[in-house]
Scaffold this motif. Sequence first.
Motif, short mmCIF file in Angstrom:
data_model
loop_
_atom_site.label_atom_id
_atom_site.label_comp_id
_atom_site.label_asym_id
_atom_site.label_seq_id
_atom_site.Cartn_x
_atom_site.Cartn_y
_atom_site.Cartn_z
N ASN A 22 -5.64 4.04 6.93
CA ASN A 22 -7.10 3.90 7.03
C ASN A 22 -7.57 2.62 6.36
O ASN A 22 -8.42 1.89 6.90
CB ASN A 22 -7.80 5.10 6.38
CG ASN A 22 -7.70 6.36 7.21
OD1 ASN A 22 -7.43 6.29 8.41
ND2 ASN A 22 -7.92 7.51 6.61
N TYR A 23 -7.02 2.32 5.18
CA TYR A 23 -7.41 1.10 4.47
C TYR A 23 -6.94 -0.15 5.23
O TYR A 23 -7.67 -1.15 5.32
CB TYR A 23 -6.83 1.10 3.05
CG TYR A 23 -7.43 2.16 2.14
CD1 TYR A 23 -8.62 2.79 2.46
CD2 TYR A 23 -6.79 2.53 0.96
CE1 TYR A 23 -9.16 3.76 1.63
CE2 TYR A 23 -7.33 3.50 0.11
CZ TYR A 23 -8.52 4.11 0.47
OH TYR A 23 -9.05 5.08 -0.36
N ALA A 24 -5.72 -0.08 5.76
CA ALA A 24 -5.20 -1.22 6.52
C ALA A 24 -6.00 -1.42 7.81
O ALA A 24 -6.27 -2.56 8.22
CB ALA A 24 -3.73 -1.00 6.84
N SER A 25 -6.39 -0.32 8.44
CA SER A 25 -7.17 -0.40 9.69
C SER A 25 -8.55 -1.00 9.45
O SER A 25 -9.09 -1.70 10.32
CB SER A 25 -7.31 0.99 10.32
OG SER A 25 -6.06 1.44 10.79
N ALA B 179 0.30 8.27 3.48
CA ALA B 179 0.45 7.28 4.55
C ALA B 179 -0.83 7.16 5.38
O ALA B 179 -1.22 6.06 5.78
CB ALA B 179 1.64 7.65 5.44
N LYS B 180 -1.48 8.29 5.63
CA LYS B 180 -2.71 8.29 6.43
C LYS B 180 -3.80 7.50 5.73
O LYS B 180 -4.54 6.73 6.37
CB LYS B 180 -3.16 9.73 6.68
CG LYS B 180 -4.41 9.85 7.54
CD LYS B 180 -4.17 9.35 8.95
CE LYS B 180 -5.38 9.58 9.83
NZ LYS B 180 -5.20 9.00 11.18
N LEU C 94 0.83 -1.21 0.00
CA LEU C 94 0.00 0.00 0.00
C LEU C 94 0.87 1.25 0.00
O LEU C 94 0.61 2.21 -0.74
CB LEU C 94 -0.91 0.01 1.24
CG LEU C 94 -2.26 -0.69 1.16
CD1 LEU C 94 -2.95 -0.68 2.51
CD2 LEU C 94 -3.17 -0.05 0.11
N LEU C 95 1.89 1.23 0.83
CA LEU C 95 2.77 2.40 0.95
C LEU C 95 3.64 2.61 -0.28
O LEU C 95 3.83 3.74 -0.74
CB LEU C 95 3.67 2.24 2.19
CG LEU C 95 3.16 2.76 3.52
CD1 LEU C 95 4.14 2.43 4.63
CD2 LEU C 95 2.92 4.27 3.47
N GLU C 96 4.16 1.51 -0.83
CA GLU C 96 5.19 1.62 -1.88
C GLU C 96 4.65 1.63 -3.30
O GLU C 96 5.31 2.13 -4.21
CB GLU C 96 6.19 0.46 -1.73
CG GLU C 96 6.96 0.52 -0.40
CD GLU C 96 7.86 -0.70 -0.22
OE1 GLU C 96 7.82 -1.60 -1.09
OE2 GLU C 96 8.59 -0.74 0.79
#
Length: 359
Positions: A134-137, A129-130, A121-123
């Motif tokens: 949110n998607y990971a949470s 990042a926020k 998701l980040l890379e």
Amino acid sequence: MGVKLWINRNKIYLSIYIGGKRWRESTGLTVSPNKEQNKAVMDMAEILRSKKEASLVAISSGLIDPAFVKITLFEYVKKESEGKSKKHPLIKGFKWLEKLTQDIKMSSITSKWFEDYQRALLEKTGLAAKTCENYASALRALFKKAVRDGVIVKDPSDGVKHIPCPESIKEFLMPEDIRKLAAEPIGGILGADVKKAFLFACCTGLRISDLKSLRWGGVSFEKKTLTKIQQKTKRAVYLPIKDEAIAFLNLLAEENPNRTDEDFIFPHVATTGTNMNQYLIEWGKRAGVRQKIGWHLARHTHATLLLESGADLYTVQKLLGHTKISTTAQYTQVTDRKKKEAIDLLPDYGIVTDTEKEI
């Protein structure tokens, strides 16, 4: 195989033992110093324990529909997305889930899989990042529900670090800003109710979801308290409120002499389907307030001014209904006045006098 309750630092956990492995899962419950409340908390913890144990037995005995246990991640996300807003992070994040991963059985998801997904998701998405967090949470919440449903035995996100996000500065209103807003009218029946609800939130720190559910039966004018069930956490909260808030409620009560305990305190806010944010934004501009007015700004204001007035973090945590003190601690970053007061308490070191002698 077994499930026991385990208490550490007033937090209640489920201690689970199965197949030679042991792990712990949070119940989200906290031991209360109030004996009466603590009995209710422990009763709830026991219900969660017995449900968890029953689901484990059902899975191991084949009593749960095998098709349900073998459900894939994509299937489960789609099932749990039904009825949710299109803006929900579970739904908005699903397109990235499809792009970045292959479908996989829920029972096959590991902590490493989740770590890899967060990294992707980040890379690979170019998202902030926020937003990635949110998607990971949203997936973390989904896994926890899957454990409760008996779809999986252990939460694969448990123990995986969250995506680090730049700390955002929480805006808040000063008392003079609140007075400006109080003096500025909002037109229309709904607008007037929005104004009342926002000003009351500045005095109490209530969320918009809580303001919408607030009824007259929850008010004790004698004890100066509100009793309510928090919409976010579903916990009963007993809030002492300041004299000004009680006086404000008295004015509202006089406007509605035929009210009943079941009536909403802010009836138009409680029942409208209209987006009320535009009312707040325009109201703030007309009042000459620098900050962009939104419902959560009232909550930030209440928390920050409590801390600036000398309240300790633990007390503010309980007043706001936060389950984690780290959530409350975020408000300490903007209490500049307390920082300045602390600096002003330092004694003089004599550096000016000594320098003058040398000169």
